[in-house]
Design an enzyme around this catalytic site. Structure first.
Site, short mmCIF file in Angstrom:
data_model
loop_
_atom_site.label_atom_id
_atom_site.label_comp_id
_atom_site.label_asym_id
_atom_site.label_seq_id
_atom_site.Cartn_x
_atom_site.Cartn_y
_atom_site.Cartn_z
N LYS A 197 0.83 -1.20 0.00
CA LYS A 197 0.00 0.00 0.00
C LYS A 197 0.87 1.26 0.00
CE LYS A 197 -3.78 -2.52 2.27
NZ LYS A 197 -4.72 -2.56 3.43
N TYR B 82 -12.45 -2.47 -2.53
CA TYR B 82 -12.94 -2.47 -1.16
C TYR B 82 -14.47 -2.46 -1.10
CZ TYR B 82 -8.22 -1.94 0.67
OH TYR B 82 -6.92 -2.15 1.01
N ASN C 174 -1.99 -0.25 7.12
CA ASN C 174 -1.44 -1.55 7.50
C ASN C 174 -0.54 -2.18 6.43
OD1 ASN C 174 -3.40 -2.38 5.74
ND2 ASN C 174 -4.51 -3.67 7.19
N HIS D 55 -1.76 -5.48 1.30
CA HIS D 55 -2.99 -6.25 1.05
C HIS D 55 -2.63 -7.63 0.51
CE1 HIS D 55 -6.88 -7.48 -0.63
NE2 HIS D 55 -6.19 -7.85 -1.68
N GLU E 144 -9.30 -10.29 -8.14
CA GLU E 144 -8.39 -9.16 -7.95
C GLU E 144 -7.31 -9.12 -9.03
OE1 GLU E 144 -8.99 -8.92 -3.09
OE2 GLU E 144 -7.15 -9.78 -3.89
P1 DAT Z 1 -7.61 -7.50 5.26
O1 DAT Z 1 -6.87 -6.36 4.58
O2 DAT Z 1 -6.82 -8.09 6.39
O3 DAT Z 1 -8.11 -8.54 4.29
P2 DAT Z 1 -10.34 -6.46 5.35
O4 DAT Z 1 -10.53 -7.02 3.99
O5 DAT Z 1 -11.34 -6.79 6.39
O6 DAT Z 1 -8.90 -6.86 5.96
O7 DAT Z 1 -10.26 -4.87 5.28
C1 DAT Z 1 -9.59 -4.26 4.23
C2 DAT Z 1 -8.84 -3.06 4.75
O8 DAT Z 1 -9.72 -2.12 5.34
C3 DAT Z 1 -7.84 -3.40 5.86
O9 DAT Z 1 -6.63 -3.89 5.36
C4 DAT Z 1 -7.69 -2.07 6.54
C5 DAT Z 1 -9.07 -1.45 6.41
N1 DAT Z 1 -9.83 -1.64 7.65
C6 DAT Z 1 -10.40 -2.79 8.08
N2 DAT Z 1 -11.01 -2.62 9.26
C7 DAT Z 1 -10.82 -1.31 9.58
C8 DAT Z 1 -11.21 -0.49 10.69
N3 DAT Z 1 -11.92 -0.98 11.72
N4 DAT Z 1 -10.82 0.80 10.68
C9 DAT Z 1 -10.11 1.31 9.66
N5 DAT Z 1 -9.71 0.61 8.58
C10 DAT Z 1 -10.06 -0.69 8.55
MG MG Z 2 -9.47 -8.35 2.76
#
Ligand code: DAT
Ligand code: MG
Length: 133
Positions: A10, A50, A113, A116, A127
């Site tokens: 990212k 997303y 974070n 991805h 994707e």
């Molecule tokens: P991952 O990236 O581990 O697959 P995800 O698909 O649930 O997780 O979410 C995608 C992204 O969204 C994640 O990398 C960071 C952001 N995200 C998830 N939960 C969040 C939250 N509670 N607050 C802010 N950003 C969040």
């Molecule tokens: Mg995810």
């Protein structure tokens, strides 16, 4: 049987100069980098990527963040590429990700974070199609 996963460093990871270190982890694990490109993600692609989070209060900030600068988009290939890349990456929240995982070693907060990774083979295929068609 070989499998492909979509992985994306990212904008915070790219900005901080972590591409080399992160790619190294996938290579050391035994996953091959079969395609990669540094590029800025469009608003449209970010919203599709997303889409599963579009009702969350943080969705707007998430799209702004992922479009805020170049990402390093990759396809990695090898046995169990999806599960193996997720285990290298670690849990979503870096504060809960153990040291030794990419998010555990390089991230502080869930909003930024670092990386991805596809969460299932079906999503990996979608994707890869979305980013590398
Ligand atoms: P991952 O990236 O581990 O697959 P995800 O698909 O649930 O997780 O979410 C995608 C992204 O969204 C994640 O990398 C960071 C952001 N995200 C998830 N939960 C969040 C939250 N509670 N607050 C802010 N950003 C969040
Ligand atoms: Mg995810």
């Amino acid at each position: 049987m070989s499998e492909k996963a979509f992985v994306m460093i990212k904008p915070d990871g790219v900005r901080r100069g972590l591409i080399g270190k992160i790619v190294c982890r996938f290579e050391e694990k035994g996953l091959a980098l079969v395609r990669a490109e540094l590029r800025v993600v469009s608003h449209e692609t970010a919203e599709a990527h997303y889409g599963h989070l579009k009702d969350k209060p943080f969705f707007g900030e998430l799209v702004d963040y992922i479009t805020s600068g170049p990402v390093f988009a990759m396809i990695v290939e090898g046995k169990g590429a999806v599960k193996n890349s997720r285990s290298l990456i670690g849990p979503t929240n870096p504060a809960e990700a153990p040291p030794g995982t990419i998010r555990g070693d390089y991230g502080l907060t869930v909003e930024e974070n670092v990386i991805h990774g596809s969460d299932s083979p079906d999503n990996a295929a979608m994707e890869i199609d979305r980013f590398f068609k």
